[in-house]
Design a protein around this motif. Structure first.
Motif, PDB file in Angstrom:
ATOM      1  N   ILE A 375      -3.619  -9.207   8.941  1.00  0.00           N
ATOM      2  CA  ILE A 375      -4.648 -10.309   8.271  1.00  0.00           C
ATOM      3  C   ILE A 375      -3.857 -10.546   7.023  1.00  0.00           C
ATOM      4  O   ILE A 375      -3.601  -9.403   6.449  1.00  0.00           O
ATOM      5  N   GLU A 376      -4.517 -11.188   6.341  1.00  0.00           N
ATOM      6  CA  GLU A 376      -4.038 -11.853   5.463  1.00  0.00           C
ATOM      7  C   GLU A 376      -5.254 -10.765   3.960  1.00  0.00           C
ATOM      8  O   GLU A 376      -6.185 -11.893   4.328  1.00  0.00           O
ATOM      9  N   PRO A 377      -4.472 -11.432   2.556  1.00  0.00           N
ATOM     10  CA  PRO A 377      -5.696 -10.163   1.964  1.00  0.00           C
ATOM     11  C   PRO A 377      -6.260 -11.677   1.511  1.00  0.00           C
ATOM     12  O   PRO A 377      -5.804 -13.243   0.950  1.00  0.00           O
ATOM     13  N   THR A 378      -6.894 -11.847   0.770  1.00  0.00           N
ATOM     14  CA  THR A 378      -7.613 -12.714   0.090  1.00  0.00           C
ATOM     15  C   THR A 378      -7.203 -13.152  -1.227  1.00  0.00           C
ATOM     16  O   THR A 378      -7.584 -14.406  -1.833  1.00  0.00           O
ATOM     17  N   SER A 379      -7.036 -11.896  -1.823  1.00  0.00           N
ATOM     18  CA  SER A 379      -5.980 -11.897  -3.257  1.00  0.00           C
ATOM     19  C   SER A 379      -5.732 -10.855  -3.259  1.00  0.00           C
ATOM     20  O   SER A 379      -5.810  -9.605  -2.372  1.00  0.00           O
ATOM     21  N   GLY A 380      -4.879 -11.195  -4.839  1.00  0.00           N
ATOM     22  CA  GLY A 380      -3.734  -9.532  -4.752  1.00  0.00           C
ATOM     23  C   GLY A 380      -2.309  -9.786  -4.455  1.00  0.00           C
ATOM     24  O   GLY A 380      -2.177 -10.608  -4.073  1.00  0.00           O
ATOM     25  N   THR A 381      -1.405  -8.770  -4.447  1.00  0.00           N
ATOM     26  CA  THR A 381       0.299  -8.747  -3.566  1.00  0.00           C
ATOM     27  C   THR A 381       0.364  -7.928  -3.344  1.00  0.00           C
ATOM     28  O   THR A 381      -0.164  -6.388  -3.083  1.00  0.00           O
ATOM     29  N   ILE A 382       1.210  -8.134  -2.231  1.00  0.00           N
ATOM     30  CA  ILE A 382       1.415  -6.794  -1.423  1.00  0.00           C
ATOM     31  C   ILE A 382       3.365  -6.853  -1.887  1.00  0.00           C
ATOM     32  O   ILE A 382       4.013  -7.721  -1.013  1.00  0.00           O
ATOM     33  N   THR A 383       3.150  -6.185  -2.257  1.00  0.00           N
ATOM     34  CA  THR A 383       6.340  -5.719  -2.364  1.00  0.00           C
ATOM     35  C   THR A 383       5.722  -4.463  -1.632  1.00  0.00           C
ATOM     36  O   THR A 383       6.181  -3.651  -1.920  1.00  0.00           O
ATOM     37  N   PHE A 384       6.909  -5.245  -1.464  1.00  0.00           N
ATOM     38  CA  PHE A 384       7.520  -4.487  -0.076  1.00  0.00           C
ATOM     39  C   PHE A 384       9.156  -4.540  -0.716  1.00  0.00           C
ATOM     40  O   PHE A 384       9.929  -5.749  -0.716  1.00  0.00           O
ATOM     41  N   ASP A 385       9.593  -2.723  -1.036  1.00  0.00           N
ATOM     42  CA  ASP A 385      10.737  -3.217  -1.527  1.00  0.00           C
ATOM     43  C   ASP A 385      11.615  -4.672  -2.223  1.00  0.00           C
ATOM     44  O   ASP A 385      12.215  -4.859  -2.549  1.00  0.00           O
ATOM     45  N   GLY A 386      10.252  -4.917  -3.034  1.00  0.00           N
ATOM     46  CA  GLY A 386      10.658  -5.505  -4.105  1.00  0.00           C
ATOM     47  C   GLY A 386      10.214  -7.178  -3.583  1.00  0.00           C
ATOM     48  O   GLY A 386      10.571  -8.052  -4.786  1.00  0.00           O
ATOM     49  N   THR A 387       9.907  -7.107  -2.929  1.00  0.00           N
ATOM     50  CA  THR A 387       9.649  -8.581  -2.184  1.00  0.00           C
ATOM     51  C   THR A 387       8.349  -8.378  -2.090  1.00  0.00           C
ATOM     52  O   THR A 387       7.558  -7.881  -1.196  1.00  0.00           O
ATOM     53  N   ASP A 388       7.562  -9.678  -2.099  1.00  0.00           N
ATOM     54  CA  ASP A 388       6.201 -10.126  -2.520  1.00  0.00           C
ATOM     55  C   ASP A 388       5.737 -10.650  -0.912  1.00  0.00           C
ATOM     56  O   ASP A 388       6.364 -11.583  -0.622  1.00  0.00           O
ATOM     57  N   ILE A 389       5.279  -9.662   0.029  1.00  0.00           N
ATOM     58  CA  ILE A 389       5.460 -10.181   1.728  1.00  0.00           C
ATOM     59  C   ILE A 389       4.345 -11.291   1.855  1.00  0.00           C
ATOM     60  O   ILE A 389       4.167 -12.270   2.973  1.00  0.00           O
ATOM     61  N   THR A 390       3.418 -11.359   0.396  1.00  0.00           N
ATOM     62  CA  THR A 390       2.546 -12.378   0.962  1.00  0.00           C
ATOM     63  C   THR A 390       2.772 -14.322   0.693  1.00  0.00           C
ATOM     64  O   THR A 390       2.694 -14.602   1.252  1.00  0.00           O
ATOM     65  N   ALA A 391       3.727 -13.861   0.622  1.00  0.00           N
ATOM     66  CA  ALA A 391       5.077 -14.938   0.560  1.00  0.00           C
ATOM     67  C   ALA A 391       6.267 -15.455   1.031  1.00  0.00           C
ATOM     68  O   ALA A 391       7.135 -15.948   1.095  1.00  0.00           O
ATOM     69  N   LEU A 392       6.168 -14.281   2.406  1.00  0.00           N
ATOM     70  CA  LEU A 392       7.514 -14.487   2.794  1.00  0.00           C
ATOM     71  C   LEU A 392       7.477 -15.785   3.645  1.00  0.00           C
ATOM     72  O   LEU A 392       6.087 -16.067   4.515  1.00  0.00           O
TER      73      LEU A 392
END
Length: 579
Positions: A375-392
Motif C-alpha cells: 500500500i502507498e503511504p499518504t505522506s512521509g518517506t521510506i528509504t531502503f539502502d539509501g533509496t526512497d522506495i516511494t519514488a521507484l
C-alpha cells in the motif's frame, strides 16, 4: 480464576466435581481407528480451576469435549469413566446429556467467529440458551439477555444485543461467548483456548472477566491451553498431555518451576510467555547494542527511532529509514477518514531485528505493508539502502522486491494449495529468471535443507504438512532470492509453543548465517523479547516508545508499554531469573 492460586490442602476432603478416570477416545478414519486419548485421568474440585496444557494433537481438547459429550461424529469414548457431580456421563443417553450441557456444564469455545452464528443477532443467540434451559420466558428474556451481556463486560449491552457478530471486535465476540457459556450459571465451565487469538491486553481483560464471573457463581473451570504461563498464572492445578496421555499433573506453580517429565521441561523451556523469557534470556538474539537512556527513542517524550545512528549491532549501517510516515484510509459513503498510521519514524540497522509491537489496530501491520510497497503511504518517506522506495520506477521496484521479502502470519493461506512445495519455493526464482531449471531445482533443495526440511517435501502439497512445516516452507520461499530484509508479520502467532520455538530459533540461525535484517511484527511481547534487538511500541497509529529490547523490557517509559508488559501471562509469577 484470579491470579491468587487457592491453597490445595483441603481438597482431599472435598468430593470432586469432575473425575475422569482412564479415559480413552478413538476416531474412526479411512485407515482405521486412531487413538486420540489413552488412559487419561484428572480430578477437578468445586470452585477451582484446572488447566490442561499441551501442543496441538496432544488430546487436551478431545478430553474436554468428551466431558461435555461433543465429540465429532467419528469420535467415541472407548474406555474409562467420566463422573460429574456424582453422575456417570459415559453412556448417558443424549437426552439426559443435553439437559446437563449448558445448564450444568458451560462451554467457551476457541474461535468466536466460527462459533457464533454470523446471520443471527448476538442477543438472539444468548436468548436461545436461556429459553432452551427454561431460565427465561418470552416476556422477560430481553431483559435477562441484557443482564447476561452486562455481566460479561459488554458496554451498551442493550444496543450490542441488536448487533451481529461481524460488528463486534475479537474481544467483544469472546465476551459474547462467555455470556452464552455462563448464562445458565453452570457448575463447570470448559474454556477451550478462550484467548488464543487475542492481544495480550484483551486477553487479560477476558480472563479477568471469566475469573470474576466464575468466582461470583462458584463455578469450577476446566481451562484448555497450550500456554503454560497462562495456565500457571490462572489455574490452581495443571495437567500436561502429550500424544494422548497425561504425562504430569500437580499444583500449577510446582509444575512451572520444577517440571519432572521431559516433555513438560521442554514446554517450559520453549514457552516465551513463562516469566517473559526470564528462564532463558537472549535465547535467540545475536546480541544487540542497547540504546542508552539519553538517546532519542529511549524516552517516551521522543519516540522517534529504534537506532539513532549508523552504528547498528554489526556496524554496517542502516538498511531502512522511515521518516514521518502516515496513512489515511478514505471513508466510504460519507464516513469519516480513518487515520491508521501517523508520523512514524524509525530505523532498521543492517543485520538486526527491529520489532513493532502493539494491539490490533495499532498500525503495526499497516506500517509493514507500506514498507513492502503493498500500500502507498499518504505522506512521509521510506528509504531502503539509501533509496526512497516511494519514488521507484518499474525497474527499481522490481529490484526492490527481490531484496525485501515477507513472511505472513498464516502459513496455509499464504501458500498456494494447488502447488507442490517444490513449485512454491521455485516460483520466485522462475519469476526473476534465476538460473536454469536444474539450477533452480538444486536451489530448492538447498533452501529446504536451510529450513531443516527433507528433500521429499518437494512433491508434497501444503495440506499434507503441519503448521510448523508450512511456515518453514514460507521462510524458504522468502529466502529464495537472497533478500537483505525480511518483513515478518506475526509469523509464529498461529503456532504451538514448541513449533514457535523451532521457528524463532530458525530465524535466529538464518540471520546469523546470511546477515539478514528483520522487521518483526507481533502483539506477543514475550516472543519479541527473545528475538528482537530493538522494539518500537505503537498505539492508535502512533509510535509511543522505541528503544533497545533490553531497555523496553527492563525500563519501559510509556504507560502503554508498561500496560502491555503487565498483561503478559506469567509475568507476575515471581519466577527467579536464570543465572
Amino acid at each position: 480464576m484470579d491470579n491468587t492460586v487457592p491453597p490445595t490442602a483441603d481438597t482431599d476432603s472435598t468430593p470432586p466435581l469432575l473425575s475422569v478416570t482412564d479415559l480413552s477416545v478413538s476416531f474412526g478414519t479411512a485407515h482405521g481407528s486412531v487413538a486420540a486419548v489413552q488412559g487419561a485421568s484428572l480430578t477437578l474440585h468445586p470452585g477451582r480451576t484446572l488447566a490442561i496444557v499441551g501442543e496441538s494433537g496432544s488430546g487436551k481438547s478431545t478430553t474436554a469435549m468428551s466431558v461435555i459429550g461433543l465429540l465429532p461424529g467419528n469420535g467415541r469414548v472407548t474406555g474409562g469413566s467420566i463422573v460429574f457431580d456424582g453422575q456417570e456421563l459415559v453412556g448417558l443417553p443424549e437426552s439426559r446429556l443435553r439437559a446437563i450441557r449448558g445448564r450444568q456444564i458451560g462451554l467457551v469455545p476457541q474461535d468466536p467467529m466460527s462459533n457464533l452464528n454470523p446471520v443471527t443477532k448476538i442477543g438472539t443467540q444468548v436468548a436461545e440458551t436461556l429459553l432452551v434451559h427454561g431460565l427465561a420466558t418470552r416476556k422477560d428474556v430481553d431483559a435477562k439477555v441484557v443482564a447476561v451481556l452486562e455481566a460479561a463486560g459488554l458496554p451498551n449491552a442493550a444496543e450490542r444485543a441488536k448487533q451481529y457478530p461481524h460488528e463486534f471486535s475479537g474481544g467483544m465476540r469472546q465476551r459474547a461467548l462467555i455470556a452464552i457459556g455462563l448464562a445458565c450459571r453452570p457448575r463447570l465451565l470448559i474454556a477451550d483456548e478462550p484467548t488464543s487469538a487475542l492481544d495480550v491486553t484483551v486477553q487479560r481483560t477476558i480472563l479477568d472477566q471469566i475469573g470474576a464471573m466464575t468466582d461470583e457463581l462458584g463455578t469450577s473451570v476446566l481451562l484448555i491451553t497450550h500456554d503454560l504461563g497462562l495456565a500457571a498464572e490462572r489455574a490452581s492445578d495443571v495437567v500436561v498431555m502429550h500424544r494422548g496421555r497425561v504425562v504430569e499433573q500437580g499444583p500449577a506453580q510446582q509444575i512451572l518451576q520444577d517440571p519432572q517429565h521431559p516433555y513438560t521441561q521442554q514446554l517450559v523451556k520453549a514457552a516465551p510467555s513463562v516469566g517473559v523469557a526470564r528462564l532463558q534470556p537472549a535465547a535467540y538474539t545475536h546480541g544487540s547494542t542497547a540504546v542508552g537512556a539519553g538517546a532519542p527513542g529511549a524516552s517516551s517524550s521522543a519516540p522517534t527511532t529504534a537506532a539513532t545512528s549508523s552504528d547498528g549491532p554489526d556496524n554496517r549501517g542502516t538498511i531502512v529509514e522511515i521518516t514521518g510516515l502516515s496513512k489515511v484510509f478514505k471513508g466510504r459513503a460519507g464516513a469519516e477518514d480513518f487515520r491508521a498510521v501517523h508520523d512514524v519514524s524509525l530505523q532498521i540497522p543492517r543485520g538486526s531485528t527491529v520489532a513493532i509491537v502493539g494491539e490490533s489496530g495499532s498500525g503495526k501491520t499497516t506500517t509493514a505493508r507500506m514498507l513492502l510497497k503493498l500500500i502507498e503511504p499518504t505522506s512521509g518517506t521510506i528509504t531502503f539502502d539509501g533509496t526512497d522506495i516511494t519514488a521507484l520506477d518499474r525497474a527499481g521496484e522490481k529490484d526492490f522486491r527481490q531484496r525485501v521479502q515477507p513472511i505472513f502470519q498464516d502459513p496455509y493461506s499464504s501458500l498456494n494449495p494447488m502447488f507442490t512445495i517444490g513449485r512454491i519455493i521455485e516460483e520466485p526464482l522462475s519469476t526473476y529468471h534465476r538460473g536454469s531449471k536444474a539450477e533452480r531445482a538444486a536451489r530448492v533443495r538447498e533452501l529446504l535443507e536451510a529450513v531443516a526440511l527433507p528433500d521429499s517435501m518437494v512433491s508434497r502439497y501444503p495440506a499434507e504438512l503441519s503448521g510448523g512445516q508450512r511456515q518453514r516452507v514460507a521462510i524458504a520461499r522468502a529466502l529464495a532470492l537472497q533478500p537483505e530484509l525480511i518483513v515478518c508479520d506475526e509469523p509464529v502467532s498461529a503456532l504451538d509453543v514448541l513449533v514457535q520455538d523451532q521457528i524463532l530459533r530458525l530465524l535466529g540461525d538464518l540471520q546469523r548465517e546470511f546477515g539478514l535484517s528483520y522487521l518483526f511484527i507481533s502483539h506477543d511481547l514475550a516472543v519479541v523479547r527473545l528475538i528482537s534487538d530493538y522494539v518500537c511500541v505503537m498505539k492508535d497509529g502512533e509510535l509511543v516508545e522505541a528503544a533497545s529490547s533490553e531497555e523496553i523490557f527492563v525500563n519501559p517509559r510509556h504507560p502503554y508499554t508498561r500496560k502491555l508488559l503487565a498483561s503478559i501471562p506469567g509475568n507476575e509469577l515471581g519466577i527467579e531469573e536464570a543465572s
